[in-house]
Scaffold this motif. Structure first.
Motif, PDB file in Angstrom:
ATOM      1  N   ARG A  78       0.340  -1.062  -0.343  1.00 45.83           N
ATOM      2  CA  ARG A  78      -0.064  -0.136   0.382  1.00 45.83           C
ATOM      3  C   ARG A  78       0.561   1.112   0.333  1.00 45.83           C
ATOM      4  O   ARG A  78       0.548   2.270  -0.673  1.00 45.83           O
ATOM      5  CB  ARG A  78      -1.020  -0.413   1.299  1.00 45.83           C
ATOM      6  N   VAL A  81       2.477   1.552  -3.208  1.00 46.01           N
ATOM      7  CA  VAL A  81       1.905   2.087  -4.679  1.00 46.01           C
ATOM      8  C   VAL A  81       1.533   3.964  -3.928  1.00 46.01           C
ATOM      9  O   VAL A  81       1.139   4.254  -5.336  1.00 46.01           O
ATOM     10  CB  VAL A  81       0.306   1.161  -4.356  1.00 46.01           C
ATOM     11  N   ARG A 204      -4.664  -2.014  -1.176  1.00 44.32           N
ATOM     12  CA  ARG A 204      -3.993  -2.157  -2.858  1.00 44.32           C
ATOM     13  C   ARG A 204      -2.518  -2.927  -2.205  1.00 44.32           C
ATOM     14  O   ARG A 204      -2.056  -3.642  -0.939  1.00 44.32           O
ATOM     15  CB  ARG A 204      -3.387  -1.194  -2.838  1.00 44.32           C
ATOM     16  N   GLN A 208      -0.445  -4.361  -7.671  1.00 46.33           N
ATOM     17  CA  GLN A 208      -0.374  -2.571  -8.442  1.00 46.33           C
ATOM     18  C   GLN A 208       0.889  -2.360  -8.006  1.00 46.33           C
ATOM     19  O   GLN A 208       1.051  -1.111  -9.197  1.00 46.33           O
ATOM     20  CB  GLN A 208      -1.698  -2.002  -7.494  1.00 46.33           C
ATOM     21  N   ALA A 268      -3.999   1.891 -11.128  1.00 46.56           N
ATOM     22  CA  ALA A 268      -4.081   1.598  -9.393  1.00 46.56           C
ATOM     23  C   ALA A 268      -4.880   2.050  -8.089  1.00 46.56           C
ATOM     24  O   ALA A 268      -5.251   1.005  -7.031  1.00 46.56           O
ATOM     25  CB  ALA A 268      -2.463   2.189  -9.644  1.00 46.56           C
ATOM     26  N   ALA A 269      -5.137   3.331  -8.567  1.00 52.11           N
ATOM     27  CA  ALA A 269      -5.837   3.697  -7.381  1.00 52.11           C
ATOM     28  C   ALA A 269      -6.491   4.785  -7.103  1.00 52.11           C
ATOM     29  O   ALA A 269      -7.424   4.559  -5.926  1.00 52.11           O
ATOM     30  CB  ALA A 269      -4.828   4.602  -6.799  1.00 52.11           C
TER      31      ALA A 269
END
Length: 348
Positions: A78, A81, A204, A208, A268-269
């Motif tokens: 996380r 990411v 995440r 990712q 990705a986010a």
């Protein structure tokens, strides 16, 4: 009051010289340290708190089994990411603002985030796609939107203000399409889409991280090769062309790189708002250096996103408030301040 830019010229044994802006280098170093420190604190934040010292010990391979699982499998991806998405948005925003020569020239304003959202909504509402398919849809949607903006803005080249105006029009159109898709969705899909559209780092993982790392490995060398021509482009197309810059080729490479960074970060986010708009401007004010400040903007974007995620978790609890809501509030206030400043300066 005028500020003095302190620079130093470094010479290599081969006779090459590198011009180093001392203030910019210090700002980049401080931002890197701040981003890494925030990452460590963020990894230790959650329902099971882990002190920063234990986080560092676990990352070095000396934690217990529970800490290693929480840190390496749940929270480290996380944080990575967040670093990569924030860096990608900061770099993308710096490229757009440099190419358009306009502080409002960012993916948030030009419709790339809305285009990625449209691609994701199509996969959620129409096809009921998985998380991977939604990410792929966001990537395709952002890319298609970027191509459409470039083609619509083309008229014997791409002028900065024309690019911004076309982008605003495309953003309005795609936003209307997104609203229509939401009205056609059932309750479950609409709720899922709304959560995704806010922008979040929750849940995440390594799936990712690796695509973002691959993207950086491809895009960063391209942007680095175009950094010097980009500084010349800021003097105007005619001046850059007179200095030997292939203007449209460089501009297209930079726009393609920026679109790729934005689309991948959104995939990705989700569409994290305003990081691409604010990070380059804050970086420029910190470095007080002319030019696009690409490295400083990248580090600033990573620091902003991680700080916003940490503030969200500390204030509201783990994953209670998506990071996109925090960046949206901060970025909205900054946009209002920027508009007032530009208006007072007579530039808009």
């Amino acid at each position: 009051m005028k500020t003095t830019q302190v620079t130093k010229t470094l010479r290599t044994p081969g006779g090459l010289s590198v011009r180093l802006d001392i203030r910019s280098a210090v700002v980049v170093a401080v931002l890197l340290v701040a981003a890494l420190a925030t990452s460590v604190v963020l990894i230790g934040t959650g329902d099971f708190e882990i002190p920063a010292v234990d986080v560092l010990r676990t990352l070095a391979g000396h934690g217990n089994a529970g800490q290693e699982f929480i840190v390496n499998e749940l929270r480290l991806p996380r944080a990575l990411v967040g670093l990569l998405v924030g860096g990608a948005l900061g770099l993308s925003g710096a490229l757009f603002q440099a190419v358009s020569r306009n502080p409002l020239g960012s993916p948030d304003v030009l419709g790339l985030g809305q285009g990625s959202t449209a691609g994701a909504l199509v996969m959620i509402v129409i096809f009921g796609g998985s998380a991977t398919q939604v990410a792929l849809g966001a990537l395709v949607g952002g890319t298609v939107t970027g191509v459409a903006i470039y083609l619509l803005a083309w008229k014997r080249g791409v002028h900065g203000y024309r690019l911004v105006l076309v982008g605003i029009g495309v953003a309005a159109f795609v936003t209307a399409v997104n609203g229509y898709l939401l009205t056609k969705a059932d309750f479950v899909d609409a709720a899922r889409a709304t959560v995704w559209m806010t922008g979040s780092l929750g849940g995440r993982g390594w799936d990712q991280v690796w695509p973002l790392l691959l993207l950086f490995a491809v895009v960063v060398p391209v942007v680095g090769a175009c950094a010097r021509p980009l500084r010349m482009l800021e003097m105007g197309d005619d001046a850059a062309g007179g200095l030997g810059v292939r203007v449209e080729r460089v501009r297209m490479l930079l726009l393609v790189s920026s679109v790729g960074l934005t689309a991948a970060a959104t995939a990705a986010a989700g569409p994290v708002a305003f990081v691409a708009l604010t990070a380059p401007q804050i970086a420029r004010r910190l470095t007080k250096s002319p030019g696009p400040n690409l490295l400083a903007a990248t580090c600033m974007g990573a620091t902003l996103l991680l700080a916003a995620d940490l503030a969200s978790q500390r204030a509201f609890g783990a994953d209670q408030l998506p990071v996109g809501a925090v960046t949206g509030v901060v970025g909205g206030l900054y946009l209002l301040w920027l508009l007032v400043t530009e208006r007072k300066a007579g530039r808009i």
